[in-house]
Design an enzyme around this catalytic site. Structure first.
Site, PDB file in Angstrom:
ATOM      1  CE  LYS A 263      38.413  37.472  53.463  1.00 20.58           C
ATOM      2  NZ  LYS A 263      38.782  38.784  54.041  1.00 20.58           N
TER       3      LYS A 263
ATOM      4  CE1 TYR B 273      41.951  28.281  20.437  1.00 23.80           C
ATOM      5  CE2 TYR B 273      42.325  27.482  22.678  1.00 23.80           C
ATOM      6  CZ  TYR B 273      41.557  27.521  21.526  1.00 23.80           C
ATOM      7  OH  TYR B 273      40.402  26.800  21.465  1.00 23.80           O
TER       8      TYR B 273
ATOM      9  NE  ARG C 241      38.351  47.261  52.337  1.00 24.61           N
ATOM     10  CZ  ARG C 241      38.774  46.021  52.482  1.00 24.61           C
ATOM     11  NH1 ARG C 241      39.146  45.312  51.430  1.00 24.61           N
ATOM     12  NH2 ARG C 241      38.851  45.472  53.671  1.00 24.61           N
TER      13      ARG C 241
ATOM     14  CG  MET D  65      37.430  26.717  28.900  1.00 20.08           C
ATOM     15  SD  MET D  65      35.851  26.732  28.032  1.00 20.08           S
ATOM     16  CE  MET D  65      35.844  28.344  27.293  1.00 20.08           C
TER      17      MET D  65
HETATM   18  C1  LIG Z   1      39.955  38.636  54.782  1.00 21.34           C
HETATM   19  C2  LIG Z   1      40.242  39.403  56.007  1.00 21.34           C
HETATM   20  C3  LIG Z   1      41.270  39.004  56.873  1.00 21.34           C
HETATM   21  C4  LIG Z   1      42.235  37.880  56.554  1.00 21.34           C
HETATM   22  O1  LIG Z   1      43.284  38.404  55.779  1.00 21.34           O
HETATM   23  P1  LIG Z   1      44.525  37.497  55.364  1.00 21.34           P
HETATM   24  O2  LIG Z   1      45.442  38.439  54.683  1.00 21.34           O
HETATM   25  O3  LIG Z   1      44.004  36.455  54.419  1.00 21.34           O
HETATM   26  O4  LIG Z   1      45.069  36.907  56.603  1.00 21.34           O
HETATM   27  C5  LIG Z   1      41.423  39.696  58.058  1.00 21.34           C
HETATM   28  N1  LIG Z   1      40.619  40.732  58.367  1.00 21.34           N
HETATM   29  C6  LIG Z   1      39.640  41.160  57.552  1.00 21.34           C
HETATM   30  C7  LIG Z   1      38.784  42.298  57.960  1.00 21.34           C
HETATM   31  C8  LIG Z   1      39.424  40.515  56.336  1.00 21.34           C
HETATM   32  O5  LIG Z   1      38.458  40.944  55.527  1.00 21.34           O
END
Ligand SMILES: *Cc1c(COP(=O)(O)O)cnc(C)c1O
Length: 352
Positions: free
Chosen positions: A33, A250, A129, A298
């Site tokens: 992802k 800065y 969640r 930046m």
């Molecule tokens: C992103 C995600 C993972 C991976 O988690 P990591 O901590 O990066 O290994 C696993 N399961 C779900 C449902 C996720 O959204």
């Protein structure tokens, strides 16, 4: 050309996948992802396609990008669909959607499937969640089971605190999950990176590896079994010597205490380097550790050079092999996930 480079070592990615699969046992999803946590999802998928039991992404668009690039492995949509119409894409591209709420379940059952669909049925075992509450889970499972277009149902849940080894919440989530799954046949998936490394009871039919797949320990510090995939580097494009008591950058937040050699490097917060890190964040100049001094701007920032250190034209590693991204994250009060996802304007180079 501006010398900001993200080196992506695909050989390390493959090493990490194989290492994690051995640790977890059974099957392992490579989580791609958010453009593979900023590494480039299509390139990472191609590098893993012969090894990976499946991939996982957050959106249908991310999955379609992989399919259009020729990736045939199973792809799980970790959050499922965002509207009922997306089930058409799920069907067309043979995706495995998560189902974590009642409307997703009802829309899935109502959809006119052209082929059987595998479903990942999410339980809210305590993170609160997404997912079905434990007391509603068996009913959701049964509703799916009765639907003739549904193939496998994988029971899964996600941990809130698996990266905190002393936290009792993981054990409570495990217990809640197992209790609610009693009598429900089929595969299960619980472990993210932290859980597959540290919670043997969470290793089930499918692991889901994200952060550790990219070579980073979820516990801070270093895990010798993993190899960082990303190496972010730049170069010193100017250097100078400042007199004692000279302010830098800065806000004039840093003053030299002695005569100080300063290197100016091409990386700033617009490239994703965290401004919050600023003075004391570690860097490595030609492999020798030093630190950022003054605020991150930046497009550039300043690093301290001792008399013996390489200067103008030499490489500075922001994170990778000498500087652990966990150290930079800590200096910035954030997590390595956020830093990796934020990298932009860098030239990405892939090494097999
Ligand atoms: C992103 C995600 C993972 C991976 O988690 P990591 O901590 O990066 O290994 C696993 N399961 C779900 C449902 C996720 O959204």
């Amino acid at each position: 050309m501006r010398p900001l480079n993200a080196q992506i070592r695909l050989n390390n990615l493959r090493h990490n996948y194989q290492t994690l699969k051995k640790i977890h046992g059974n099957k392992l999803l490579a989580v791609l992802k958010a453009d593979a946590y900023g590494h480039g999802a299509v390139r990472c998928a191609h590098a893993l396609t012969d090894l990976a039991d499946g991939f996982a992404v957050a959106t249908a668009a991310e999955a379609v990008e992989l399919r259009e690039a020729g990736i045939e492995n199973p792809i799980v949509l970790l959050e499922g669909v965002f509207d009922a119409g997306e089930y058409t894409l799920v069907d067309q591209y043979r995706l495995w959607p998560a189902v974590g709420s009642q409307w997703q379940l009802e829309a899935l059952v109502a959809h006119d499937w052209q082929q059987p669909v595998d479903v990942w049925l999410k339980m809210d075992s305590g993170m609160h969640r997404a997912g079905f509450f434990p007391h509603n889970y068996a009913a959701a499972f049964t509703a799916l089971k009765q639907c003739k277009n549904i193939g496998n149902i994988v029971k899964f849940s996600h941990f809130a605190c698996a990266d905190e080894p002393e936290n009792g919440m993981t054990g409570m989530q495990l217990e809640a999950f197992d209790l609610a799954c009693e009598g429900l046949a089929g595969e299960e998936s619980l472990a993210n990176s932290a859980a597959m490394l540290n919670v043997p009871a969470a290793r089930r039919d499918w692991g889901r590896a994200g952060l550790a797949l990219y070579g980073i320990s979820p516990f801070g510090g270093l895990d010798e079994r993993l190899r960082p995939v990303m190496r972010l580097t730049t170069r010193i494009f100017a250097e100078r010597v400042l007199q004692p008591h000279s302010p830098i950058g800065y806000g004039a937040t840093f003053y030299t205490s002695k005569s100080t050699r300063v290197g100016l490097i091409a990386c700033g917060y617009a490239d994703g380097y965290p401004r919050r890190a600023s003075t004391n964040s570690p860097v490595a100049v030609e492999g020798k550790r030093s630190r950022v001094i003054g605020r991150v701007s930046m497009d550039m920032m300043t690093v301290e050079l001792d008399a013996a250190q390489e200067g103008l034209g030499h490489e500075v590693e922001l994170w990778g092999d000498t500087v652990n991204i966990n150290e930079v994250a800590e200096a910035a009060g954030t997590i390595p996930y956020e830093l990796m996802c934020n990298v932009k304007r860098a030239k990405f180079t892939y090494y097999e």
